[in-house]
Motif scaffolding. Structure first.
Motif, PDB file in Angstrom:
ATOM      1  N   GLU A 144      -9.364  10.129   2.351  1.00  0.00           N
ATOM      2  CA  GLU A 144      -9.688  10.709   1.193  1.00  0.00           C
ATOM      3  C   GLU A 144     -10.474  11.905   1.642  1.00  0.00           C
ATOM      4  OE1 GLU A 144     -11.910   8.642  -1.991  1.00  0.00           O
ATOM      5  OE2 GLU A 144     -12.971  10.607  -2.535  1.00  0.00           O
ATOM      6  N   SER A 178      -1.137   5.015  -0.495  1.00  0.00           N
ATOM      7  CA  SER A 178      -1.551   6.216   0.208  1.00  0.00           C
ATOM      8  C   SER A 178      -1.121   7.588  -0.400  1.00  0.00           C
ATOM      9  CB  SER A 178      -0.821   6.110   1.587  1.00  0.00           C
ATOM     10  OG  SER A 178       0.772   6.081   1.596  1.00  0.00           O
ATOM     11  N   LEU A 181      -3.351   8.156  -3.324  1.00  0.00           N
ATOM     12  CA  LEU A 181      -4.546   8.892  -3.009  1.00  0.00           C
ATOM     13  C   LEU A 181      -4.571  10.415  -2.829  1.00  0.00           C
ATOM     14  CD1 LEU A 181      -7.529   8.723  -1.714  1.00  0.00           C
ATOM     15  CD2 LEU A 181      -6.443   8.076   0.528  1.00  0.00           C
ATOM     16  N   ARG A 184      -4.242  12.067  -6.134  1.00  0.00           N
ATOM     17  CA  ARG A 184      -5.463  11.970  -6.855  1.00  0.00           C
ATOM     18  C   ARG A 184      -6.447  13.077  -6.159  1.00  0.00           C
ATOM     19  NH1 ARG A 184     -10.285   9.716  -5.754  1.00  0.00           N
ATOM     20  NH2 ARG A 184      -9.804   8.477  -4.248  1.00  0.00           N
TER      21      ARG A 184
END
Ligand code: NAI
Length: 332
Positions: A144, A178, A181, A184
């Motif tokens: 992240e 993956s 993420l 996002r």
């Protein structure tokens, strides 16, 4: 002002194209004292490693480096110098502005896009192992923190450079965790920039559109492997990797280098096109605030290419690296 910057001449055509850049920078009147260090094959011969400590220390100290391409011995257990350098210096954003060059005709006009690639993780984590004979696993690492960091960097870049649209490339239909993420983080950061259009596109569709109508893109943001492939594809749209500049940028330092490799097939023959390296030096000058000199050099390169009389072999001409460099200096 006199600058002290790190110089990595690199392997293959590296010394030829960096030599060209040094001549042009000097002719443009930019005063730079070069702190020259070894990387790649030459560093292996001398220090037994692609990226010796002296190199990392030099870039950390000087903050900015101009780098020629480095070769990676395949199958000998050496990791790419570039991958190592980017990781050790945390050069997480790879910037590749791709636009038509005057006088170089391709199948596309009006290409003006920027490829921003996450440089430190993804499928280039370099973490691989053989689970059992004949079965190998390569890990795609996505965090992240790194996804947020590249998203922030990309949108900040757009704001400062008047870019209006970001396309996040992914394969979230297959790599559901993956790439989701990554998306996002891109989405969340995009919400802070409502004046910049944001879209998401599967990587295969990005490839299709790049081949059919690259003008529909403004800024492309991609994870490491996708970014590597698409930036070479994008370079091909405007005349090849000999023309496209690049930079690897972190919060503390930056390394400027062309997109192409060390081209061992033409090394030492005076055939290399130094344009990509010259335009990388232009990016470097803009980064350190030497905007006037940057503009002069870019204009000189474009003038020579547009006139078309002095060109290297990859662009259909007969000029050597040195003759082309001299033409750019004359145009200055
Ligand atoms: P490459 O970019 O070196 O060569 C591909 C083709 O493009 C060759 O035909 C070459 O002659 C031509 N070419 C490349 N740059 C040119 C230039 N400036 N002027 C005229 N023609 C040019 O890619 P390749 O063959 O895959 O890689 C060779 C070596 O370079 C490998 O060891 C690779 O690991 C390394 N490499 C290093 C990079 C870097 O240091 N940033 C980036 C890509 C590859």
């Amino acid at each position: 002002m006199e600058y002290t910057l790190t110089l990595i001449k690199g392997d293959g055509i590296g010394p030829e194209v960096t030599g060209s850049a040094l001549r042009v920078l000097e002719a443009a009147g930019v005063r730079i004292r070069w702190d020259e260090v070894l990387a790649g094959r030459k560093a292996i011969e001398r220090f037994g490693t692609q990226v010796p400590g002296t190199l990392v220390e030099s870039v950390r100290r000087n903050k900015v480096a101009l780098k020629g391409p480095t070769g990676t011995p395949i199958g000998k257990g050496f990791q790419s110098a570039n991958v190592l350098l980017r990781k050790q210096l945390n050069l997480y954003a790879c910037l590749r502005p791709v636009s038509n060059v005057p006088g170089v005709r391709t199948g596309y006009d009006d290409v003006d896009l920027v490829v921003i690639r996450e440089n430190t993780e993804g499928l280039y984590s370099g973490i691989e192992h053989e689970v059992s004979p004949g079965v190998v696993i390569t890990l795609k690492i996505m965090t992240e923190a790194a996804c947020w960091r590249i998203a922030e960097w990309a949108f900040t870049y757009c704001r400062y450079h008047g870019r209006h649209k970001v396309t996040a490339a992914h394969k979230a239909s297959v790599m559901k965790m993956s790439d989701e993420l990554f998306l996002r983080c891109m989405r969340e950061v995009s919400e802070r920039y409502p004046f910049i259009e944001y879209e998401e596109m599967p990587i295969d569709v990005v490839g299709l559109h790049l081949a059919m109508d690259p003008t529909r893109f403004d800024v492309l943001v991609l994870e490491n492997l996708f970014g590597d492939i698409m930036s070479d594809l994008a370079a091909g749209l405007v005349g090849g990797t000999g023309l496209v500049p690049g930079a690897n940028i972190g919060d503390d330092c930056a390394v400027f280098e062309a997109v192409h490799g060390s081209a061992p097939d033409i090394a030492g023959k005076g055939l290399a096109n130094p344009t990509a390296m010259l335009l990388s030096a232009v990016l470097m000058l803009e980064y350190i605030g030497e905007r006037k000199a940057a503009k002069r050099i870019r204009n000189a390169v474009y003038t020579v290419l547009e006139a078309g009389r002095v060109r290297t072999r990859d662009l259909g001409g007969t000029a050597s690296t040195s003759e082309y460099t001299q033409a750019v200096i004359d145009a200055l």
